[in-house]
Design a protein around this motif. Structure first.
Motif, PDB file in Angstrom:
ATOM      1  N   ASN A  18       3.637  -2.565   1.096  1.00  0.00           N
ATOM      2  CA  ASN A  18       2.443  -1.731   1.191  1.00  0.00           C
ATOM      3  C   ASN A  18       1.164  -2.566   1.227  1.00  0.00           C
ATOM      4  N   TRP A  21       1.069  -4.102   4.756  1.00  0.00           N
ATOM      5  CA  TRP A  21       0.768  -3.067   5.748  1.00  0.00           C
ATOM      6  C   TRP A  21      -0.691  -2.650   5.629  1.00  0.00           C
ATOM      7  N   ASN A 109       7.493   3.192   6.707  1.00  0.00           N
ATOM      8  CA  ASN A 109       6.649   3.544   5.563  1.00  0.00           C
ATOM      9  C   ASN A 109       7.310   4.531   4.617  1.00  0.00           C
TER      10      ASN A 109
END
Length: 143
Positions: A18, A21, A109
């Motif tokens: 995360n 990203w 995701n």
């Protein structure tokens, strides 16, 4: 906690993913539009903001990795988002607002995390429940 070492590894990976990203989305907020064939956004700051939020989730996931016995609420919110995101995307695809190529974002995701997050929530529930019913809960006045 059952599978503690596995849960720590999963949430460490989720945290790193995360944060990575999120940083990439902040640095190149048009990447998703280019990759999926959508027109470039005239407000890329919105996607950059999404990247910032997902990056912050990464910090929370690292906290779950650090203290898995206390991470149930964070993981529950995380899994809820990972369920609602694909539902929203499915609606956008079915109604023709976004093309099917956009599903790539949901796979990495959300979908790959469903089973590990759900398994963690099941394994962590007894530890979390104990914090709700421990001495502090007993000392609280009745409602």
């Amino acid at each position: 906690m059952r599978r503690r070492r596995t849960h720590r590894a999963v949430f460490a990976a989720a945290g790193a993913y995360n944060i990575g990203w999120g940083c990439y989305a902040v640095l190149d907020p048009q990447w998703f539009f280019r990759v999926t064939g959508l027109p470039l956004s005239n407000a890329p700051q919105i996607f950059a903001c999404l990247g910032m939020v997902l990056g912050l989730y990464g910090l929370l996931y690292l906290e779950v990795a650090r203290r898995p016995e206390a991470g149930w609420p964070i993981a529950a919110v995380g899994l809820t988002g990972k369920l609602l995101g694909p539902a929203g995307l499915a609606w956008l695809i079915v109604t023709g607002v976004w093309p099917p190529t956009t599903v790539i974002m949901i796979i990495t995701n959300d979908l790959i995390w469903w089973i590990p997050f759900a398994l963690y929530l099941r394994d962590a529930w007894p530890s979390f429940r104990a914090t709700l019913t421990g001495p502090a809960a007993a000392a609280a006045p009745p409602r």
